[in-house]
Design a protein around this motif. Structure first.
Motif, PDB file in Angstrom:
ATOM      1  N   ALA A 366       0.827  -1.203   0.000  1.00 36.19           N
ATOM      2  CA  ALA A 366       0.000   0.000   0.000  1.00 36.19           C
ATOM      3  C   ALA A 366       0.863   1.255   0.000  1.00 36.19           C
ATOM      4  O   ALA A 366       0.590   2.223  -0.724  1.00 36.19           O
ATOM      5  CB  ALA A 366      -0.913  -0.013   1.224  1.00 36.19           C
ATOM      6  N   ARG A 367       1.899   1.184   0.789  1.00 34.51           N
ATOM      7  CA  ARG A 367       2.779   2.353   0.864  1.00 34.51           C
ATOM      8  C   ARG A 367       3.401   2.626  -0.508  1.00 34.51           C
ATOM      9  O   ARG A 367       3.470   3.754  -0.976  1.00 34.51           O
ATOM     10  CB  ARG A 367       3.864   2.116   1.903  1.00 34.51           C
ATOM     11  N   LYS A 368       3.844   1.564  -1.106  1.00 37.43           N
ATOM     12  CA  LYS A 368       4.477   1.697  -2.414  1.00 37.43           C
ATOM     13  C   LYS A 368       3.510   2.310  -3.416  1.00 37.43           C
ATOM     14  O   LYS A 368       3.847   3.212  -4.196  1.00 37.43           O
ATOM     15  CB  LYS A 368       4.900   0.303  -2.880  1.00 37.43           C
ATOM     16  N   GLN A 369       2.285   1.806  -3.350  1.00 43.68           N
ATOM     17  CA  GLN A 369       1.282   2.300  -4.279  1.00 43.68           C
ATOM     18  C   GLN A 369       1.032   3.788  -4.083  1.00 43.68           C
ATOM     19  O   GLN A 369       0.924   4.566  -5.021  1.00 43.68           O
ATOM     20  CB  GLN A 369      -0.034   1.530  -4.123  1.00 43.68           C
ATOM     21  N   LEU A 370       0.954   4.144  -2.825  1.00 48.95           N
ATOM     22  CA  LEU A 370       0.663   5.536  -2.524  1.00 48.95           C
ATOM     23  C   LEU A 370       1.811   6.443  -2.943  1.00 48.95           C
ATOM     24  O   LEU A 370       1.619   7.561  -3.408  1.00 48.95           O
ATOM     25  CB  LEU A 370       0.383   5.705  -1.022  1.00 48.95           C
ATOM     26  N   ARG A 371       3.014   5.918  -2.766  1.00 54.28           N
ATOM     27  CA  ARG A 371       4.187   6.708  -3.115  1.00 54.28           C
ATOM     28  C   ARG A 371       4.255   6.910  -4.627  1.00 54.28           C
ATOM     29  O   ARG A 371       4.626   7.947  -5.122  1.00 54.28           O
ATOM     30  CB  ARG A 371       5.435   6.003  -2.620  1.00 54.28           C
ATOM     31  N   ARG A 372       3.916   5.861  -5.326  1.00 53.33           N
ATOM     32  CA  ARG A 372       4.000   5.924  -6.788  1.00 53.33           C
ATOM     33  C   ARG A 372       3.067   6.986  -7.354  1.00 53.33           C
ATOM     34  O   ARG A 372       3.327   7.562  -8.403  1.00 53.33           O
ATOM     35  CB  ARG A 372       3.658   4.574  -7.413  1.00 53.33           C
ATOM     36  N   GLY A 373       1.963   7.215  -6.685  1.00 53.64           N
ATOM     37  CA  GLY A 373       1.107   8.315  -7.094  1.00 53.64           C
ATOM     38  C   GLY A 373       0.052   7.967  -8.116  1.00 53.64           C
ATOM     39  O   GLY A 373      -1.128   8.029  -7.814  1.00 53.64           O
ATOM     40  N   ASN A 374       0.463   7.569  -9.306  1.00 52.46           N
ATOM     41  CA  ASN A 374      -0.563   7.340 -10.338  1.00 52.46           C
ATOM     42  C   ASN A 374      -1.310   6.046 -10.026  1.00 52.46           C
ATOM     43  O   ASN A 374      -0.877   4.950 -10.346  1.00 52.46           O
ATOM     44  CB  ASN A 374       0.046   7.339 -11.730  1.00 52.46           C
TER      45      ASN A 374
END
Lengths: 801, 489
Positions: A366-374
């Motif tokens: 989830a963190r990764k996803q949020l960081r990635r942005g798009n």
């Protein structure tokens, strides 16, 4: 004549023998050989040449030769001719043949000089020609009348007798013998038929051989060695093995003596020698009861496990919860320590839930996803799911009931927000792709309108409630002044009831209003979210349903409700709508439309009775603002294929062209083109003259009309072209050994490979027709084969009987 | 929800030693293996391709003769001895396993050797020639390694480890150089010789007695080993033309058949003094062989490029016409299984026919192979030996794609499966095209095409005749019936 030829050649070879250098000590002399084999091969003693006469003949015919030598020459000549003739014209019985026979007969018929001679000749002929199958008719000397009469020559009236017999001879030339050709043919016939019958003994063997599925020519007598064959045929050979065997035997006998029938001494049913019959019976019945109970329980569990109803599960869960709480209460009263234990257990469970981190966006992913942005829709949905879980958990923690989470103030605020949203900034976002389409826009607009209506309804409801409260507070004072308003209210209440009834029939009532609103809000909030996800679609449907319930609450007129219901139905039925869900934001134009619509709705609401009379169902269709949601399936299809207006005509034309092509119909071929008209640049094309048909061109035969398979199907064109790719997998005719298509199909059905068959079946099914082994000599069919087959046949017969 | 975990028992999946087979557990539920017919069809196509890829029939060419090989004879009791006679009068004995000449005599006859045959005991062989002589020669086959000896040993229970494939292994011991030919400088002398008035065309040995039959200019003679003169003579009873071939029936052993230059086929029984029957074909038959497994049937190879199968009980028409050659059929050899026969032809090819099919199963040719004068199967039906005009003897595999030597069990099963698949799907166009297609020499190809045209035109003509003659007066004549001119009784 074969015999004479053989004799000739043998004589020749015997002559040559003297000159030959090779030693033939073992070999018999030619004469011996002749004697032995002529007896067998001799057909008839035929006179061919001087060489052919042996002693016997000389004895017999010696006097004759002595008397007339000329005759002899003639006869030999004749014979030579006849032999040639018989060779050349075998079929037609030649005259010379007959002559020859006659002459021989005459020779035989001649009275012999002495009695003794005759007798001798008779006896010798018998001795030299033993009767056999192939030489039964080889006796050439016939019984003559003279020979018969000779013994009575001393009788008194012998002369008269002889005279009469000679007269008979003269009148009837008794040719007792058939022609050689005929005889030969007869013999061949007999021989051939006997050989044929001999050969026919083989037919069974040959038939069996041909019909055998497999001809195995491998060397026999070698069995495959397996552990079974080894153990079954084991014999102790040396001392060591014998000792071991003896020891094993001893051990076995010992075991047998110690535990006779040890295997059944005691079992579940208590087959023990110490028990009495009554005890056994009791135990038996107990066991039977337990078994039946177990069975019942099992079947019950099986049945219950199969129930899929959510409602049922919910009830069950509640029940179990209740029981659990009861238990806990009981525990609290009786044994607080155990209660603590149970609580601890629960706590652990909760901890585990939290440990999974699914409820929070703190997982690595989830963190990764949020960081990635798009973030795309799927990810967003999953993240929101996680949030939902966390909310749920939090609610659990806080002890807040989900159903009653929102109060009326929140509701009011949300509703107002929705109204504001729908009124403003409609033009802000021009949809991309599909959303650019008109009907999509219209759909979005409707959606928006509905949300707005819903919000308004809610507001109205809240206001009403407040008013009601207010009225109840100071109800007595203002009783008389509001007769009209009361009447209105009454009317509205009646409508509400009716709406409720309808809703109860069709849609399951949504009890928790607050939840519905929250979802609604999220829907309206998620402005940038692509609306095409399925989840949202479902939500949308839900929303419409909820809207109708709330509309009921807001005392809407039932025609309006009907309209909305229809809308809901459309959203379900309309494939376009289901897939393309409009976003909340529409254009300004749309917004204004929606305002108008809402006004119309209000107007309708006001003069409800009037609309009721006119029939409200048709007004949505007739209204000017006709939108996609209100279209029927048929209309949609019509609209989708609007371009192809004359599709039907095209189709018919195509079908006709195909039919014409196949039937070989041609247009007016009788006229030869260009005939009788001027040609060249600038010449007008000739006006079609009407000729008599068939004057120039020959009358064409009416081509046979090929019946197309789709001739009787007006709306179908069947492609009758040969399909090249599939023709590769088809046979044009039923192949040779098969007689029908079904038979062939049956033979082809069923796989033979090890993927589909057991190993044994594969071996059986793939066994070759002939199995040979290199180096193994195969003998030709012999007596053994014949005997074997006869035995098999006998055996089978025996088996049948 | 129940979850079925994979579980394997230790006993079921481990091998006690490395020699054990690996157990494969398969699920035979058809739902896991869908489209079985399509898959098997694909496999059949692949198998057919493999079959053609591995089709390498040629094994060896045996050189030695200086003139064309006219006749040959394989031993009936042994695998290796093979006798050939040349047109120049040379006789050679070959050991097929080692592919060597073990005995030869360049001046055995002054004329062409037209027939050779090996006696039943395998100790001697006979040759006949156009020089009007028959000669008996010693064949130094040691009987110690022979067949009867082996049988005896088997009965005793003593089995050689290699007895299954002994044909190749201990064949060297079987064929020894004849004692008479110990010194190669001197030509070996015959054991016996017979002089005769006529030239000989063919000879064959009786299947169990000490007799042999010869076909000479005028008649068929039956000779005994111990007589200087023929013990029986059969003349063709209709016509007096010379005889070409004579053959004993392997099963019904008193039965003889011959073909003669007057286009006839004649039957004789040695128990009877006269011939049995004769049938005359449209053209001359060059060779005749009895089916070893079906005593009533025989095949003749005809000058009209066809072979005709006959049942001796019904000579009025052949039971089958075997077509395919584009030259006269000069020689026939039956497989000892009785299911196939091989033909050698003047068109420089060898063809293998199934005994009940009208077309050949396979055809062999070599670049330098000339007219094939003699063909034989070996006694184990695995190989074909052909002798031709180019003075060479050639060994071919009877099945062109078969693997020589011992096969593993699994390998054999796979081969069987492939063969079965090809047989099952042989009617499908794709498989059929692969299996049937052969690259033939240009000459053969052209001639075949021409023959087809000729056949079609003859057929058309026949149709026209029937069409334009009075109804019922002319009828179609079957292909088999056409072959026979007349049957003489």
């Amino acid at each position: 004549m074969p015999r004479t030829k053989a004799q000739k050649s043998s004589n020749k070879s015997s002559n040559k023998q003297a000159k030959k250098p090779t030693d033939f000590s073992k070999i018999k002399t030619a004469d011996e050989y002749n004697q032995e084999y002529l007896d067998n091969s001799e057909d008839e003693s035929e006179i061919d040449s001087d060489d052919a006469f042996d002693e016997e003949d000389e004895k017999k015919y010696g006097s004759l030769f002595a008397n007339n030598d000329d005759d002899d020459d003639d006869s030999s000549d004749d014979d030579d001719d006849s032999s040639v003739n018989s060779g050349a014209s075998y079929d037609s019985d030649s005259d010379s043949e007959e002559e020859e026979v006659d002459m021989l007969a005459a020779l035989d018929n001649l009275p012999t000089s002495s009695k003794s001679n005759t007798r001798k000749s008779l006896s010798t002929s018998h001795a030299s020609l033993p009767e056999s199958r192939f030489s039964s008719q080889t006796n050439s000397s016939t019984l003559t009348m003279d020979a018969l009469l000779n013994p009575v020559s001393s009788a008194p009236n012998y002369t008269t007798l002889r005279n009469t017999t000679s007269k008979i001879d003269a009148t009837k030339s008794a040719s007792s013998r058939l022609s050689d050709v005929v005889l030969d043919r007869a013999k061949r016939k007999v021989n051939y038929s006997s050989t044929k019958s001999d050969i026919s003994n083989w037919t069974d063997a040959v038939k069996m051989n041909r019909e055998a599925e497999t001809l195995d020519f491998r060397p026999k007598g070698r069995e495959r060695v397996t552990t079974n064959t080894l153990s079954s045929t084991f014999e102790a050979a040396n001392d060591f093995e014998k000792k071991i065997e003896a020891a094993l035997q001893k051990q076995k006998s010992l075991e047998d003596s110690e535990h006779p029938g040890s295997f059944d001494s005691d079992d579940d049913l208590g087959h023990n020698k110490n028990l009495t019959i009554s005890e056994v019976k009791k135990r038996h019945s107990e066991l039977a009861k337990i078994r039946s109970l177990l069975f019942y329980e099992e079947s019950k569990r099986h049945r219950l496990n199969k129930i899929k109803s959510k409602k049922y599960r919910k009830i069950r869960k509640k029940k179990s919860d209740r029981e659990k709480s009861k238990e806990l209460d009981l525990l609290a009263e009786t044994d607080p320590s155990k209660l603590l234990e149970a609580e601890e257990k629960d706590a652990v469970k909760r901890m585990e839930e939290r440990m999974s981190l699914q409820h929070r966006n703190t997982s690595k992913w989830a963190r990764k996803q949020l960081r990635r942005g798009n973030i795309d829709t799927d990810t967003r949905r999953m993240l929101s799911e996680q949030i939902a879980i966390s909310d749920k958990l939090r609610a659990k923690k806080d002890g807040i009931d989900e159903g009653t989470s929102s109060d009326s103030e929140d509701l009011e605020a949300v509703a107002r927000e929705v109204i504001n949203d729908t009124q403003g900034d409609g033009d802000e976002v021009e949809g991309r792709g599909l959303f650019k389409l008109d009907f999509m826009k219209r759909g979005m607009e409707t959606q928006r309108k509905r949300a707005r209506e819903e919000a308004e309804g809610i507001l109205r409801e809240i206001e009403e409630e407040e008013e009601w409260k207010r009225r109840e507070e100071g109800g007595e004072e203002s009783e008389g002044g509001e007769s009209e308003g009361e009447e209105d209210q009454k009317e509205e209440r009646v409508g509400r009831e009716e709406a409720k009834r309808i809703l109860d029939e069709g849609i399951e009532r949504e009890t928790r209003v607050g939840e519905g609103i929250t979802i609604d809000i999220s829907d309206s909030d998620s402005e940038d979210e692509a609306a095409s996800s399925k989840m949202d679609k479902v939500e949308n449907n839900k929303v419409t349903k909820k809207v109708s319930t709330r509309a009921e609450k807001a005392k809407e007129k039932d025609d309006l409700k009907k309209k909305q219901k229809e809308g809901a139905f459309e959203t379900e039925d309309n494939p376009w709508m289901q897939q393309k869900q409009p976003s909340k934001k529409g254009s300004k134009k749309v917004a204004s439309h929606s305002v108008v619509d809402v006004d119309a709705g209000v107007a309708l609401m006001i003069d409800k009775t009037k609309v009721d009379v006119t029939g409200s169902t048709s007004d949505s269709e007739n209204s000017e603002s006709e939108d996609v949601t209100t279209l029927t399936q048929k209309q949609l299809v019509k609209r989708a294929f609007a371009g192809a207006k004359d599709a039907r005509k095209d189709f018919e034309r195509e079908k006709k062209a195909l039919a014409d092509r196949d039937s070989g119909k041609k247009e007016d071929d009788t006229e030869v083109k260009g005939w009788g008209s001027w040609t060249g640049v600038g010449v007008k094309p000739p006006s079609k003259k009407k000729r008599k048909k068939g004057k120039l061109a020959p009358p064409s035969k009416e081509p046979e009309k090929v019946k197309r398979e789709d001739a009787k199907m007006p709306t179908v064109i069947l492609n009758e072209k040969r399909h090249k790719k599939s023709s590769q997998f088809k046979v044009t005719t039923v192949p040779y050994p098969y007689t029908s298509a079904e038979q062939y199909e049956r033979a082809m059905a069923g796989p033979i490979g090890s993927d589909w068959q057991t190993t044994k079946a594969v071996i059986e099914g793939t066994r070759p027709e002939i199995i040979t082994r290199a180096g193994r000599i195969i003998d030709p069919a012999g007596k053994r084969m014949k005997r074997k087959i006869m035995e098999e046949k006998g055996g089978r017969r025996k088996f049948r009987a | 929800m129940k979850i079925k975990a994979l579980s394997r028992s230790v006993e079921g999946n481990t091998r006690s030693n490395s020699g054990d087979i690996k157990k494969l557990s398969r699920n035979l539920d058809p739902k896991h293996k869908p489209l079985e017919r399509a898959r098997e069809y694909t496999r059949a196509v692949t198998s057919a391709k493999l079959e053609r890829m591995f089709a390498k029939p040629f094994v060896a060419a045996l050189e030695g003769h200086v003139d064309s090989v006219a006749c040959s004879a394989a031993s009936r009791g042994h695998l290796c001895p093979f006798v050939t006679g040349g047109v120049d009068g040379e006789i050679r004995v070959w050991d097929l396993a080692s592919r060597r000449t073990v005995w030869n005599n360049k001046t055995s006859h002054t004329g062409a050797v037209n027939g050779v045959c090996i006696s039943n005991d395998g100790k001697s062989f006979f040759s006949c020639s156009t020089d009007k002589t028959i000669k008996q020669w010693g064949l130094g086959v040691k009987m110690a390694g022979g067949r009867k000896e082996k049988r005896k040993r088997k009965e005793k229970g003593v089995l050689d480890s290699d007895s299954d494939s002994d044909g190749d292994s201990d064949s060297d011991s079987e064929v020894k150089k004849s004692s008479t030919s110990s010194d190669s400088s001197k030509n070996p002398a015959p054991l016996n010789s017979w002089l005769f008035s006529d030239t000989f065309k063919s000879m064959d040995h009786h299947w169990n007695e000490e007799q042999f039959a010869t076909a000479s200019d005028e008649a068929v003679q039956v000779w005994s080993h111990h007589r200087s003169n023929p013990i029986q003579t059969y003349e063709p009873f209709n016509g007096t033309d010379s005889c070409n071939v004579v053959r004993w029936n392997p099963s019904e052993r008193s039965l003889l058949a011959h073909t003669s230059s007057d286009r006839g086929i004649g039957l004789h029984d040695t128990r009877a003094s006269s011939s049995l029957r004769k049938t005359v074909l449209r053209m001359r038959s060059n060779c005749l062989e009895w089916n070893p497994m079906e005593p009533m049937n025989f095949v003749v190879g005809n000058e009209d490029h066809n072979c005709y199968s006959f049942d001796m009980r019904k000579l009025s028409q052949p039971t089958m016409v075997h077509k395919g050659h584009v030259g006269a059929v000069l020689s026939i050899g039956w497989s000892s299984t009785g299911r196939e026969f091989v033909t050698g032809s003047y068109d420089r090819t060898i063809r293998i026919f199934n005994y009940r099919s009208g077309t050949s199963r396979d055809s062999y040719y070599a670049k330098r192979m000339q007219r094939v004068f003699c063909v034989n199967y070996t006694a184990d039906a695995k190989f074909i030996v052909s002798g031709s005009d180019d003075t060479n003897l050639r060994i071919w595999k009877a099945r062109s794609n078969e693997k020589l030597g011992q096969q593993l069990v699994r390998e054999e099963r796979a081969t069987n499966y492939r063969n079965t698949l090809v047989k099952k799907f042989e009617h499908m166009p794709e498989v059929r095209n692969i299996v049937k297609s052969r690259n033939m020499p240009k000459f053969v190809k052209k001639q075949t095409a021409m023959a087809q045209i000729q056949h079609a035109s003859a057929k058309r003509k026949e149709g026209n005749i029937i069409k334009h003659s009075k109804k019922g007066s002319v009828a179609w004549k079957g292909e088999r019936a056409k072959a026979i001119v007349k049957e003489y009784k």
